[in-house]
Design an enzyme around this catalytic site. Structure first.
Site, short mmCIF file in Angstrom:
data_model
loop_
_atom_site.label_atom_id
_atom_site.label_comp_id
_atom_site.label_asym_id
_atom_site.label_seq_id
_atom_site.Cartn_x
_atom_site.Cartn_y
_atom_site.Cartn_z
N LYS A 216 0.86 -1.19 0.00
CA LYS A 216 0.00 0.00 0.00
C LYS A 216 0.89 1.24 0.00
O LYS A 216 1.65 1.47 0.93
CB LYS A 216 -0.90 0.00 1.24
N ARG B 246 -7.58 -0.67 1.17
CA ARG B 246 -8.05 -1.96 0.64
C ARG B 246 -8.48 -1.85 -0.82
O ARG B 246 -8.40 -2.83 -1.57
CB ARG B 246 -9.16 -2.51 1.55
N ASP C 67 1.51 6.56 5.38
CA ASP C 67 0.55 5.56 4.91
C ASP C 67 1.06 4.79 3.69
O ASP C 67 0.33 4.01 3.09
CB ASP C 67 -0.80 6.24 4.61
N LYS D 176 -10.60 12.47 8.18
CA LYS D 176 -10.02 12.14 9.48
C LYS D 176 -10.12 13.36 10.39
O LYS D 176 -9.99 14.49 9.93
CB LYS D 176 -8.55 11.77 9.31
N ASP E 259 -2.98 10.24 3.48
CA ASP E 259 -4.37 9.80 3.70
C ASP E 259 -5.12 10.81 4.56
O ASP E 259 -4.99 10.82 5.78
CB ASP E 259 -4.36 8.42 4.38
N ASP F 285 -12.32 6.60 3.90
CA ASP F 285 -11.09 6.44 4.67
C ASP F 285 -10.63 4.98 4.67
O ASP F 285 -9.52 4.68 5.11
CB ASP F 285 -11.31 6.96 6.10
N1 BES Z 1 -4.30 4.67 6.89
C1 BES Z 1 -5.36 4.30 7.73
C2 BES Z 1 -4.96 3.33 8.83
C3 BES Z 1 -3.97 3.81 9.85
C4 BES Z 1 -4.38 4.20 11.10
C5 BES Z 1 -2.63 3.81 9.58
C6 BES Z 1 -3.47 4.62 12.05
C7 BES Z 1 -1.70 4.23 10.51
C8 BES Z 1 -2.12 4.62 11.75
C9 BES Z 1 -6.48 3.65 6.93
O1 BES Z 1 -6.60 4.03 5.62
C10 BES Z 1 -7.75 4.03 7.61
O2 BES Z 1 -8.03 5.19 7.66
N2 BES Z 1 -8.46 3.06 8.13
C11 BES Z 1 -9.66 3.29 8.79
C12 BES Z 1 -10.61 2.22 8.31
C13 BES Z 1 -12.04 2.44 8.69
C14 BES Z 1 -12.57 3.69 8.07
C15 BES Z 1 -12.84 1.25 8.26
C16 BES Z 1 -9.38 3.24 10.28
O3 BES Z 1 -8.45 2.53 10.68
O4 BES Z 1 -10.05 3.91 11.05
ZN ZN Z 2 -4.84 4.72 4.72
ZN ZN Z 3 -7.80 5.77 5.37
#
Ligand code: BES
Ligand code: ZN
Ligand code: ZN
Length: 505
Positions: free
Chosen positions: A267, A353, A290, A279, A272, A349
């Site tokens: 990835k 995936r 990210d 966020k 992000d 967010d």
């Molecule tokens: N890049 C984030 C995940 C992440 C979180 C990486 C903390 C590093 C530190 C990912 O794209 C994301 O935002 N995931 C969401 C998924 C949710 C919306 C289903 C998350 O983890 O809240």
């Molecule tokens: Zn992400």
């Molecule tokens: Zn994200």
């Protein structure tokens, strides 16, 4: 790096700093007698009084006044604790501290008495490897953009290895450790780069440089190519951005025929914001990291390029940022991925995936017969396992067992979570599409990885969620805070092990 050999005696050392391991009760060992014959009996008194500490991870730096024919100015004693309790990771971490001390002392080289770190369990070749790897990791300095000087000091221009063992083998092992350490540091540097200095285009350029250096075949797909191919996953994430996306493919060919290929999929989200599912401001900071999965894959490819294992490898990285604008994708959109599967977007967010879906499909099309994806995918993995464990999923226990072996060798902690039929059901639940990208916050990490698994299908697959482990909140023995380069060493070791397996078949 210049490794000088032939050193079986302390008298030949030309460098100023000599590194020595000290275990509990070492004064009774023949090694200690060898040392005191060179550096004086006083050392024994100091060891017994605790002036020289044998406590684990305690460094003692002593200036030494030796006879006129020695150049050694100081000895760095590295406390190791009980010899019979020592494991390789302890020695690796101890050398991380040595690396930090070398930096503090501005030493570009040291002499290391390897034999003083050898135990019944840890042979001299292992010591050589972890010594080089650990100190290289410990030495790592974060590049900064302060207006004051940011010269990265040179290190390990020279090393002198003191050992009674076969020096050529030992030096070779040291070099391998060094290659491992350097590749991790390269990944760390990528992760730490600010997002305005590392766009998808920059990442692709970096990958091309790597490919040219190591003679990998490569292909960089831009936005128009992705549109033509119908890569709706990566394209929808990129839709709100001014920066073009890139799909980066590198191929390392170990054998004439392109069969038995492992796909390493990363990835590479260079920033992000969360997109319209924006966020909160506090959790956006740090999202430059990210692309940690992409960095791990590129770091592993660097080791693979250096060491040329006997295993075909295709690396596929999907790279884009996830931004907000009038053109950005939004919750409720239904997109068509490269595989043809449709996805109802419930949360923009959950973008990683979507990018990985296309990258995994592409890797399979490049005939990857095994897959590992690496991603900073979910905050859920942090809730489940904290900041020091990489969460994993798999669809193939045998394949995973080999991977676990690699992770044990490198000392990188991984922990497998289950992926059940009921989890898959949740991922496949949508009234209007094949899949949804956010089934809920319970079992968060499993849904994220499980979604990627839908695209791996029956191909043996391992998912590595490094959201917790890719960026260190605090310094450790093996490096500063910031990008860790986690999984670089494990991926490379895994490929190496798979290569050895196909050799023996
Ligand atoms: N890049 C984030 C995940 C992440 C979180 C990486 C903390 C590093 C530190 C990912 O794209 C994301 O935002 N995931 C969401 C998924 C949710 C919306 C289903 C998350 O983890 O809240
Ligand atoms: Zn992400
Ligand atoms: Zn994200």
């Amino acid at each position: 790096m210049n490794i000088s050999k032939q050193h079986t005696s302390f008298h030949d050392i030309t460098l100023e700093t000599l590194v020595i391991g000290v275990t509990k009760n070492m004064e009774n060992s023949p090694l200690w007698a060898e040392l005191t014959a060179f550096a004086g009996e006083a050392l024994t008194t100091w060891l017994q009084s605790g002036e020289i500490s044998s406590d684990k991870k305690k460094l003692t730096k002593l200036p030494v006044l030796l006879s006129s024919n020695s150049n050694v100015k100081r000895i760095l004693f590295v406390g190791l604790g009980d010899a019979n309790k020592l494991v390789e990771q302890d020695v690796r971490e101890a050398f991380g501290l040595v690396g930090k001390e070398m930096k503090a002392l501005k030493q570009s080289g040291v002499a290391i008495w390897l034999d003083s770190f050898v135990t019944d369990e840890i042979n001299v070749l292992d010591v050589a490897h972890v010594a080089a790897e650990g100190s290289t990791l410990g030495y790592f300095t974060i590049a900064n953009y302060k207006t004051t000087s940011n010269e990265v000091e040179k290190y390990y221009e020279e090393v002198e290895l003191v050992t009674a063992a076969d020096i050529d083998e030992v030096a070779a092992s040291f070099k391998v450790g060094r290659i491992y350490g350097e590749a991790v540091n390269a990944a760390r540097t990528l992760i730490n780069l600010p997002p305005n200095m590392l766009t998808a285009t920059d990442m692709a350029n970096y990958a091309v440089e790597l490919a040219e250096k190591y003679d990998f075949e490569y292909e960089i797909l831009g936005k128009a190519d992705l549109e033509e191919l119908g890569m709706g996953g990566i394209l929808s994430v990129n839709q709100g951005s001014h920066e073009e996306p890139r799909l980066i493919t590198l191929k390392y060919k170990a054998t004439e025929d392109w069969t038995d290929v492992i796909g390493l999929v990363g990835k590479g989200v260079t920033y992000d914001t969360g997109g319209y599912s924006l966020k909160p401001r506090e959790s956006m900071v740090g999202m430059k990291g990210d692309m940690g999965g992409a960095a791990s894959v590129l770091g592993a490819m660097q080791i693979i390029g250096e060491l040329r294992p006997n295993k075909n490898v295709v690396a596929v990285i999907g790279s884009t940022d996830n931004m907000v604008s009038g053109t950005a994708f939004k919750p409720d959109d239904v997109i068509t991925t490269y595989s043809g599967k449709t996805v109802e977007v419930l949360n923009t967010d959950a973008e990683g995936r979507l990018v990985l879906a296309d990258a995994v499909t592409y890797a399979k099309q490049q005939v990857a017969t095994q897959l590992v994806d690496v991603a900073t995918l979910t905050g859920g993995v942090i809730m489940a396992l904290g900041y020091d464990k990489t969460g994993t999923l798999t669809n193939n226990d045998e394949f995973y067992a080999k991977f676990k072996e690699a992770a044990e060798e490198t000392g990188e902690f991984v922990w497998q979570l289950p992926l059940t039929e009921s989890d898959k059901k949740r991922i496949r639940k949508s009234d209007i599409a094949d899949l949804n990208n956010s089934p809920g916050r319970d079992g968060h990490m499993i849904f994220g990885g499980g979604f990627v698994g839908e695209f791996a299908g029956d191909t043996p697959w391992i998912h590595l969620d490094i959201a917790g482990t890719s960026d260190a909140k605090a310094p450790s023995e093996l490096g500063p805070k910031g990008g860790t380069g986690v999984m670089v060493r494990t991926l490379a070791t895994f490929v190496e092990l798979l290569g050895l397996e196909s050799e023996s078949n």
